[in-house]
Design a protein around this motif. Structure first.
Motif, PDB file in Angstrom:
ATOM      1  N   ARG A 229       0.828  -1.192   0.000  1.00 56.58           N
ATOM      2  CA  ARG A 229       0.000   0.000   0.000  1.00 56.58           C
ATOM      3  C   ARG A 229       0.871   1.254   0.000  1.00 56.58           C
ATOM      4  O   ARG A 229       1.895   1.317   0.676  1.00 56.58           O
ATOM      5  CB  ARG A 229      -0.913   0.008   1.219  1.00 56.58           C
ATOM      6  N   ARG A 232      -1.282   6.747   3.159  1.00 56.35           N
ATOM      7  CA  ARG A 232      -2.580   7.414   3.094  1.00 56.35           C
ATOM      8  C   ARG A 232      -2.411   8.875   2.665  1.00 56.35           C
ATOM      9  O   ARG A 232      -3.244   9.417   1.924  1.00 56.35           O
ATOM     10  CB  ARG A 232      -3.256   7.347   4.468  1.00 56.35           C
ATOM     11  N   PHE A 234      -0.437  10.098   0.600  1.00 58.63           N
ATOM     12  CA  PHE A 234      -0.315  10.155  -0.855  1.00 58.63           C
ATOM     13  C   PHE A 234      -1.689  10.173  -1.515  1.00 58.63           C
ATOM     14  O   PHE A 234      -1.927  10.938  -2.459  1.00 58.63           O
ATOM     15  CB  PHE A 234       0.495   8.945  -1.345  1.00 58.63           C
ATOM     16  N   TRP A 235      -2.618   9.342  -1.031  1.00 62.78           N
ATOM     17  CA  TRP A 235      -3.939   9.250  -1.652  1.00 62.78           C
ATOM     18  C   TRP A 235      -4.736  10.541  -1.470  1.00 62.78           C
ATOM     19  O   TRP A 235      -5.438  10.983  -2.377  1.00 62.78           O
ATOM     20  CB  TRP A 235      -4.705   8.063  -1.079  1.00 62.78           C
ATOM     21  N   VAL A 236      -4.622  11.145  -0.293  1.00 64.32           N
ATOM     22  CA  VAL A 236      -5.338  12.394  -0.057  1.00 64.32           C
ATOM     23  C   VAL A 236      -4.784  13.492  -0.956  1.00 64.32           C
ATOM     24  O   VAL A 236      -5.526  14.300  -1.531  1.00 64.32           O
ATOM     25  CB  VAL A 236      -5.232  12.798   1.424  1.00 64.32           C
ATOM     26  N   ALA A 238      -3.314  13.063  -3.843  1.00 59.91           N
ATOM     27  CA  ALA A 238      -3.731  12.773  -5.219  1.00 59.91           C
ATOM     28  C   ALA A 238      -5.161  13.230  -5.466  1.00 59.91           C
ATOM     29  O   ALA A 238      -5.502  13.687  -6.560  1.00 59.91           O
ATOM     30  CB  ALA A 238      -3.601  11.279  -5.498  1.00 59.91           C
ATOM     31  N   ALA A 239      -6.014  13.137  -4.439  1.00 60.59           N
ATOM     32  CA  ALA A 239      -7.403  13.579  -4.587  1.00 60.59           C
ATOM     33  C   ALA A 239      -7.470  15.085  -4.826  1.00 60.59           C
ATOM     34  O   ALA A 239      -8.251  15.560  -5.657  1.00 60.59           O
ATOM     35  CB  ALA A 239      -8.210  13.199  -3.348  1.00 60.59           C
ATOM     36  N   ALA A 355       4.414   4.990  -7.300  1.00 59.46           N
ATOM     37  CA  ALA A 355       3.638   6.144  -6.846  1.00 59.46           C
ATOM     38  C   ALA A 355       3.468   7.165  -7.957  1.00 59.46           C
ATOM     39  O   ALA A 355       2.369   7.709  -8.155  1.00 59.46           O
ATOM     40  CB  ALA A 355       4.320   6.800  -5.646  1.00 59.46           C
ATOM     41  N   VAL A 358       0.824   5.738 -10.329  1.00 58.66           N
ATOM     42  CA  VAL A 358      -0.533   5.824  -9.791  1.00 58.66           C
ATOM     43  C   VAL A 358      -1.005   7.274  -9.752  1.00 58.66           C
ATOM     44  O   VAL A 358      -2.150   7.587 -10.122  1.00 58.66           O
ATOM     45  CB  VAL A 358      -0.590   5.198  -8.382  1.00 58.66           C
ATOM     46  N   PHE A 359      -0.126   8.152  -9.287  1.00 59.79           N
ATOM     47  CA  PHE A 359      -0.462   9.576  -9.213  1.00 59.79           C
ATOM     48  C   PHE A 359      -0.839  10.098 -10.594  1.00 59.79           C
ATOM     49  O   PHE A 359      -1.827  10.822 -10.763  1.00 59.79           O
ATOM     50  CB  PHE A 359       0.744  10.336  -8.665  1.00 59.79           C
ATOM     51  N   ILE A 362      -4.301   8.786 -11.791  1.00 61.32           N
ATOM     52  CA  ILE A 362      -5.422   9.504 -11.184  1.00 61.32           C
ATOM     53  C   ILE A 362      -5.585  10.878 -11.824  1.00 61.32           C
ATOM     54  O   ILE A 362      -6.690  11.283 -12.210  1.00 61.32           O
ATOM     55  CB  ILE A 362      -5.208   9.643  -9.668  1.00 61.32           C
ATOM     56  N   THR A 403      -6.673  18.808   3.763  1.00 55.63           N
ATOM     57  CA  THR A 403      -5.650  17.761   3.791  1.00 55.63           C
ATOM     58  C   THR A 403      -4.416  18.131   4.589  1.00 55.63           C
ATOM     59  O   THR A 403      -3.617  17.266   4.930  1.00 55.63           O
ATOM     60  CB  THR A 403      -5.212  17.390   2.364  1.00 55.63           C
TER      61      THR A 403
END
Length: 411
Positions: A229, A232, A234-236, A238-239, A355, A358-359, A362, A403
């Protein structure tokens, strides 16, 4: 949001860095020269994509969709190329393959006699960027561990933009001399493309293992797998990026507006694009410097720039439209430098190419939405386009504030 640093340890004063044939700064400058030459190629082509497609019968919606698909391909396909680069560890090979695809496809774009052929080549050129970018960003990120994330990526981006200025100006000059003939205007771009490949091969021979620039050797970090994984934080992050990109117009739609409204002659469009790329370089350097001091909070300026771009760029006043194009360039400069620097601080080195892939995937989906949405709304109602983009960017700004983005590892 906090940067995960458990894989990072400061080098003691008694440690000696691994030997390199080039210093970290020289490596970044040499890689920047490669990017300069390739930006000469593909930014020269991108500067006239809108008028070229329009000349083959495309509508505003078609231009928005094609350029949106192209940008989505350039970003979305990195979901595949990023993890593969991490797994194979063949970062140089992926970088070379991607640059080669761009160098080959661009000269043929000027020979396209049908809309579908031109559209295919526009997307193919962007696929080349998808193939190389996660690996290239990873190679550069190793050296920025020494120079500072923000400054390293900013200098690389600024050198990119030298080529992004020269390329469109060259295309504009050839168009003016040939009466808007796209074949020689794009054919001349084969020369810097070949030079970039030669320089990249030389750089690989001089620095075969850029990972040794890292504070912690990559060999000491476990290799990533598909089941691991990403943090976290990173995901926020990216959003936030995706929400901002979903309300950002492509230059294809902007240049289409310039030509359709007869605000400037076709040959002037690449000149405007070149000016936007110069602003891009300045914005990258400024925000990169600030990033190393205050962290990703500097990204709060991005939604404002994206909203202001649309407010100005789609008017029927030539000067306001040009001002909007310059703001567009400033926003792109931040997207291409500081956004990438933040990823390097959020993700451990062993998973960095994944990363970046994936970034980009998205943000690629968001870019497609942005291109298609702005193109479609442009055909229906410019005021609706402006209002929609302003609302989306306001939401992006709220998400960024929620964030609490991280400080740079160099801050």
């Amino acid at each position: 949001m906090r940067v995960h640093r458990r894989h990072l340890h400061r080098r003691s004063l008694t440690e000696v860095p691994p030997p390199q044939r080039l210093s970290a700064w020289r490596f970044i400058m040499a890689f920047g020269a490669v990017s300069l030459l390739m930006d000469f190629v593909y930014e020269g082509a991108r500067s006239i994509t809108g008028p070229l497609l329009a000349g083959l019968g495309a509508s505003g919606a078609v231009v928005g969709i094609v350029t949106g698909i192209g940008e989505a391909a350039a970003l979305g396909l990195r979901l595949v190329s990023g993890p593969l680069a991490d797994r194979t560890q063949r970062f140089w090979a992926w970088t070379l393959a991607g640059y080669a695809l761009t160098a080959v496809t661009v000269p043929f774009l000027g020979l396209a006699g049908a809309l579908w052929v031109a559209s295919f080549l526009v997307v193919a050129e962007r696929v080349g960027k998808a193939v190389r970018s996660p690996a290239k960003d990873t190679l550069v990120s190793h050296a920025t561990a020494v120079t500072g994330r923000g400054k390293g990526f900013a200098v690389h981006e600024a050198m990119d933009q030298i080529g992004a200025v020269i390329g469109p100006l060259t295309v504009a000059g050839v168009l003016a001399l040939t009466g808007d003939d796209y074949a020689p205007a794009l054919g001349v771009l084969a020369v810097p493309g070949a030079a970039a490949i030669v320089l990249l091969l030389w750089l690989r021979a001089r620095v075969p293992n850029p990972a040794s620039y890292e504070i912690v050797p990559v060999s000491s970090v476990p290799r990533s797998t598909a089941s691991e994984r990403l943090p976290r934080a990173f995901w926020v992050y990216a959003a936030f990026t995706a929400s901002s990109m979903a309300g950002f117009a492509t230059f294809g739609v902007l240049s289409f507006h310039l030509v359709q409204e007869r605000l400037v002659p076709t040959a002037a469009v690449p000149v405007i694009y070149a000016a936007a790329m110069a602003v891009d370089a300045i914005a990258a350097l400024a925000t990169g410097w600030l990033y190393d001091r205050v962290g990703a909070r500097v990204l709060a300026v991005l939604p404002f720039l994206a909203a202001a771009t649309t407010v100005l760029a789609f008017t029927r006043n030539a000067w306001l439209t040009v001002a909007g194009a310059l703001l567009w360039g400033a926003a792109v400069g931040i997207q291409e430098s500081t956004l990438r620097a933040t990823v390097a601080d959020l993700v451990p080195v062993g998973r960095r190419a994944t990363a970046y892939g994936v970034f980009a995937g998205i943000t690629g989906a968001a870019t497609f939405v942005g291109g298609a949405l702005t193109g479609a709304l442009y055909d229906v109602s410019v005021p609706a386009l402006v209002v929609t983009v302003v609302v989306i960017q306001a939401l992006a700004l709220v998400l960024l504030l929620i964030t609490r983005p991280p400080r740079s590892s160099n801050a």
